[in-house]
Write an enzyme that holds these catalytic residues in place. Structure first.
Site, short mmCIF file in Angstrom:
data_model
loop_
_atom_site.label_atom_id
_atom_site.label_comp_id
_atom_site.label_asym_id
_atom_site.label_seq_id
_atom_site.Cartn_x
_atom_site.Cartn_y
_atom_site.Cartn_z
N PRO A 111 41.37 62.10 65.45
CA PRO A 111 42.70 62.72 65.29
C PRO A 111 43.79 61.92 66.00
CG PRO A 111 41.33 64.00 66.83
CD PRO A 111 40.47 62.89 66.31
N MET A 112 44.95 61.82 65.36
CA MET A 112 46.10 61.16 66.01
C MET A 112 47.36 61.97 65.73
SD MET A 112 45.59 57.06 65.63
CE MET A 112 44.75 57.02 64.07
N GLN A 127 41.99 70.51 64.72
CA GLN A 127 41.89 70.38 66.18
C GLN A 127 42.88 71.31 66.88
OE1 GLN A 127 43.19 67.06 68.74
NE2 GLN A 127 41.04 66.79 69.23
N CYS A 175 43.81 65.26 75.65
CA CYS A 175 45.16 64.73 75.55
C CYS A 175 45.75 64.50 76.96
CB CYS A 175 46.06 65.68 74.75
SG CYS A 175 47.75 65.07 74.63
N LYS A 212 36.57 67.69 72.20
CA LYS A 212 36.89 66.27 72.49
C LYS A 212 37.25 66.19 73.97
CE LYS A 212 39.07 62.12 71.49
NZ LYS A 212 40.23 62.00 70.65
N GLY A 238 37.18 55.13 71.56
CA GLY A 238 37.76 54.21 72.54
C GLY A 238 37.57 52.78 72.13
N ASP A 239 38.69 52.15 71.73
CA ASP A 239 38.66 50.74 71.33
C ASP A 239 37.70 50.43 70.18
OD1 ASP A 239 40.64 50.11 73.07
OD2 ASP A 239 39.41 48.96 74.47
N ARG A 289 43.12 53.97 66.60
CA ARG A 289 44.11 52.90 66.36
C ARG A 289 43.60 51.81 65.43
NH1 ARG A 289 45.64 52.26 72.59
NH2 ARG A 289 43.39 52.55 72.67
C1 LIG Z 1 49.15 57.93 68.40
C2 LIG Z 1 47.92 58.62 68.89
C3 LIG Z 1 47.81 59.99 68.78
C4 LIG Z 1 46.65 60.65 69.21
N1 LIG Z 1 46.55 61.99 69.04
C5 LIG Z 1 45.37 62.63 69.35
C6 LIG Z 1 45.18 64.00 69.05
O1 LIG Z 1 46.06 64.69 68.50
N2 LIG Z 1 43.98 64.55 69.40
C7 LIG Z 1 42.98 63.82 69.98
O2 LIG Z 1 41.92 64.35 70.26
N3 LIG Z 1 43.14 62.52 70.25
C8 LIG Z 1 44.30 61.91 69.93
N4 LIG Z 1 44.42 60.56 70.16
C9 LIG Z 1 43.28 59.82 70.74
C10 LIG Z 1 42.42 59.17 69.67
O3 LIG Z 1 41.80 60.14 68.85
C11 LIG Z 1 41.35 58.26 70.31
O4 LIG Z 1 40.42 59.05 71.01
C12 LIG Z 1 41.94 57.23 71.26
O5 LIG Z 1 43.08 56.61 70.68
C13 LIG Z 1 40.91 56.15 71.60
O6 LIG Z 1 40.51 55.46 70.47
P1 LIG Z 1 41.07 53.98 70.11
O7 LIG Z 1 41.06 53.20 71.42
O8 LIG Z 1 40.10 53.49 69.10
O9 LIG Z 1 42.46 54.15 69.61
C14 LIG Z 1 45.59 59.90 69.78
C15 LIG Z 1 45.71 58.51 69.88
C16 LIG Z 1 46.84 57.86 69.45
C17 LIG Z 1 46.91 56.36 69.56
#
Ligand SMILES: Cc1cc2nc3c(=O)[nH]c(=O)nc-3n(C[C@H](O)[C@H](O)[C@H](O)COP(=O)(O)O)c2cc1C
Length: 314
Positions: free
Chosen positions: A4-5, A58, A88, A127, A189-190, A213
């Protein structure tokens, strides 16, 4: 899976990523109070379609107070899984005792999860992060409490709240959580490229990965990972034709959801992500940002044919 983002995970974004293989996708986090009030923004966040499955909704909450009301309203919507956000790091969220603040109170978190498990008609997941800060890494304890509450799976972002979205991912801690639980553990994560996804699986033994991302402007990451894990084949990123076709399809979905004028505004950030790494693309982006007409926007996207595809991710 597609993680989720907030501000990103709308219906068009989910559909595009699903079309390249994302097996599960989530709405962005939604405050339970907003769900109970049925406000317009929240209804839009819950907007879905039959192809948008399986879907996780979520939720964000500081306590059990508004959960029952929110669950009642949610019965009007079709979805497959309820995920609870205890990850968050945004101060606006944690100051009110929500999101990652709940990592400091594993029992309170478990009590919330128990209410959800007892009342929701779909499986419940949570989460979490590795902990609040480097001195209070407690994901294993939090995860065991959550498992006891009856959740079906656990998502973990391998960073502390204090790290936010930067710094090293703690693969060891994710592994500790995985080894301690009986339920599936999905790691985040990454997960930015196939090699990093592979590292996540190899170092943690996790049951699945959630890509966040790494999917921005790159829904093909799912196809690459699936081809590698299912068929043992390394494929490269898309040729420019496919990139352009995908941008147009995504743009079209956004316009259908939000209308021409608002849709173009919403799509700007996606265009930036889709054109990342294309040398000399700025004037084209600027031109796209000056128009509020769909036909002109699409003509500008066609001009991307002049560019070479960025080198594939490694
Ligand atoms: C712009 C953005 C918004 C996010 N919003 C949420 C969210 O609403 N709920 C959630 O559980 N995680 C949220 N995350 C976290 C991501 O789901 C993920 O766990 C985190 O970015 C690590 O993964 P990555 O390093 O591959 O980006 C968000 C991340 C980003 C970058």
């Amino acid at each position: 899976m597609l993680a989720p983002m907030a501000g990103v995970s709308d219906l068009p974004f989910r559909l595009i990523n699903r079309s390249f293989g994302a097996s599960l996708a989530f709405t962005e986090m939604i405050d339970v109070r907003a769900v109970s009030h049925r406000d317009k923004r929240t209804r839009k966040m819950l907007m879905s379609s039959p192809e948008d499955r399986p879907l996780g909704v979520q939720l964000l909450s500081a306590d059990e107070k508004y959960l029952a009301g929110a669950l009642d309203v949610l019965t009007e919507h079709d979805f497959d899984l309820l995920d609870f956000n205890a990850a968050c790091p945004t101060p606006k969220v944690t100051r009110k005792g929500k999101g990652a603040a709940l990592l400091k109170e594993p029992r309170k978190l478990a009590a919330i999860l128990k209410v959800l498990v007892d009342h929701a008609k779909v499986p419940v997941t949570v989460k979490i992060r590795t902990g609040w800060d480097a001195d209070s890494v407690n994901a294993r304890e939090v995860a065991l409490y959550a498992e006891d509450a009856g959740i079906s799976a656990l998502f973990i972002h391998g960073r502390t709240k204090t790290q936010g979205y930067s710094g090293r991912v703690d693969y060891r801690n994710i592994k500790e959580v995985k080894d301690a639980l009986k339920i599936p553990v999905i790691a985040s994560g990454d997960n930015l490229s196939l090699s990093l996804i592979k590292r996540m699986f190899d170092e943690t033994g996790c049951d699945g990965v959630a890509v966040a991302r790494g999917a921005l402007g790159n829904p093909w990451i799912f196809r690459e990972a699936i081809r590698f894990y299912h068929d043992g084949i390394h494929i490269t990123g898309p040729a420019m034709d496919e990139r352009i076709a995908t941008i147009k399809k995504h743009f079209d979905l956004v316009i259908k959801c939000s209308g021409e004028e608002r849709g173009i505004g919403i799509f700007r950030k996606f265009l930036i992500w889709y054109t990342k790494g294309l040398r000399g693309v700025k004037p084209l982006r600027d031109k796209a940002f000056r128009t509020n007409r769909k036909d002109q926007f699409l003509e500008i996207v066609e001009e991307l044919r002049k560019f070479d595809s960025p080198s594939p991710s490694l």
